[in-house]
Design an enzyme around this catalytic site. Sequence first.
Site, PDB file in Angstrom:
ATOM      1  N   SER A 162      33.310 -22.159   5.906  1.00 47.35           N
ATOM      2  CA  SER A 162      34.420 -21.169   6.169  1.00 47.35           C
ATOM      3  C   SER A 162      33.796 -19.742   6.122  1.00 47.35           C
ATOM      4  CB  SER A 162      35.440 -21.530   5.186  1.00 47.35           C
ATOM      5  OG  SER A 162      36.624 -20.530   5.737  1.00 47.35           O
ATOM      6  N   LYS A 187      38.160 -28.133   2.647  1.00 49.60           N
ATOM      7  CA  LYS A 187      38.057 -27.329   3.771  1.00 49.60           C
ATOM      8  C   LYS A 187      39.521 -27.380   4.451  1.00 49.60           C
ATOM      9  CE  LYS A 187      36.648 -24.294   6.919  1.00 49.60           C
ATOM     10  NZ  LYS A 187      37.088 -24.882   8.344  1.00 49.60           N
ATOM     11  N   HIS A 195      41.858 -25.535   2.537  1.00 50.12           N
ATOM     12  CA  HIS A 195      41.577 -24.189   2.587  1.00 50.12           C
ATOM     13  C   HIS A 195      42.294 -23.878   3.918  1.00 50.12           C
ATOM     14  CE1 HIS A 195      39.524 -20.803   4.719  1.00 50.12           C
ATOM     15  NE2 HIS A 195      39.130 -20.559   3.648  1.00 50.12           N
ATOM     16  N   ASN A 196      42.071 -24.488   4.939  1.00 51.56           N
ATOM     17  CA  ASN A 196      42.738 -24.003   6.192  1.00 51.56           C
ATOM     18  C   ASN A 196      44.053 -24.045   6.345  1.00 51.56           C
ATOM     19  OD1 ASN A 196      39.941 -23.765   6.899  1.00 51.56           O
ATOM     20  ND2 ASN A 196      40.431 -24.897   9.009  1.00 51.56           N
ATOM     21  N   GLU A 199      45.396 -20.993   4.374  1.00 52.56           N
ATOM     22  CA  GLU A 199      45.176 -20.092   5.380  1.00 52.56           C
ATOM     23  C   GLU A 199      46.235 -19.774   6.394  1.00 52.56           C
ATOM     24  OE1 GLU A 199      42.416 -19.750   9.351  1.00 52.56           O
ATOM     25  OE2 GLU A 199      41.315 -20.134   7.305  1.00 52.56           O
TER      26      GLU A 199
END
Length: 472
Positions: free
Chosen positions: A130, A184, A187-188, A191
Amino acid sequence: MASAEIGVIGLGVMGANLALNIADHGFDVAVYNRTEERTREFAAGAGELSSKIIPTGSLEEFVAAIRPPRPVIIMIKAGDPVDQQIAALKPLLENNDIIIDAGNANFRDTMRRFEELKDTGLTFIGMGVSGGEEGARFGPSIMVGGTEASWNRVSDVINAISAKFNDEPCAAWLGENGAGHFVKTIHNGIEYADMQMIAEIYGIMRDGMDMKAPEMAGVFDAWNSGPLDSFLVEITSKVLATGDDKTGKPLVDVILDAAGQKGTGRWSAIESQQMAVPASAIEAAVGARSLSAMTGLRAEAEELLGRPDLGRFEVGGNAAALLEQALLAGKVAAYAQGFAVMAAASKEFGWNLPMPIIAKIWRAGCIIRSRFLDEISEAFTKTPDVANLVMTPEFSRIVKETDTALRTVVAEAVRKGLPVPALSSAVAYFDQLRRARGTANLIQAQRDFFGAHGFERIDGKGENHGPWNMGN
């Protein structure tokens, strides 16, 4: 003679920058691209790093250039191209060589690939990266899933090229098979929610308070010195302050209102549903992006239904302070939901995900990096078995302190017809979470009425059924 410490396949923006990052940290790196011309261009443009880069024209030459056991990073489009690349590499690699998928892969594909390679003598790593183009070049946050032995083989390179926070590498081994790519993905998802909430605050300022982009830029810049200190708030200020050379207007005012997405946000929402863990802020953000892309439909709907024009957004007192607190509260909801989804996945897949470490490796390099993450890491360190982030002392305090601001902002936005789907979801999430007796008892009664699904009583255990058909 093989001299490269590691190899990179795929010299698009991310792959090229990752290779330069590796070379910049003193490691020899072999590179290969399906189009040989691109490989030559990349090597020729590497400047002073060219001595650390070994360009190759074939996969055979590429594999021969790497010191065994060979770590090979694949940085190409996710999906079938990765499977095709693995198939092409397999006959050329030897026992203990490591294939590393560093793209935005679906973690379930990573788990499948890990299993498929498990008995071949080769090892597979799913590596979430990232930070975008700049992160890949100068230091991303890196989330690794695979065997611990394979991590040990590549950890020197990965730690070196990762972002640093107080000299600590923002990279870590998180568990077996798909652990890195799953983290990940979440995480996105966080986000997506964070960006959507920022956009909703922007919408309130623009459409409800008649603020212009440069004025909003100043507000976000000031917020970046407080509890909202983060990469996304920082770049929001910079975006709003940027002018358009062609029209002289703020650039943001001439950008089409249709947000793109590559899939990881949707995967986050889907996996939260699969594991029965509410992630309503992420879901709202994904839905908002999908609706934003329907530009024609929205134009027709505005023509047919009209747009609410219910006056100026008024909250009294310091509106900027209330908006700041509301955004902070929404941020807490998004992170709490994301970490709860990761905790559920950790149990389901046997990963034992280290929550404090995940928060730490997100403190620099990645898109959601913020001051906030130090507090999250500390909260999970002090209370490692906590069921939800908002149940920790620090974050329960934040929820209580920002509650009035969040519901005031959301209520006024709804009254004035300003869409705030993600912030609204945060209010509902907190209100449902802290209510010991909700309304699902009625749903259970309904389910039993039409489907005889049964229900439990509050004064006893076991399955019960209601007398719904009596007298019918």
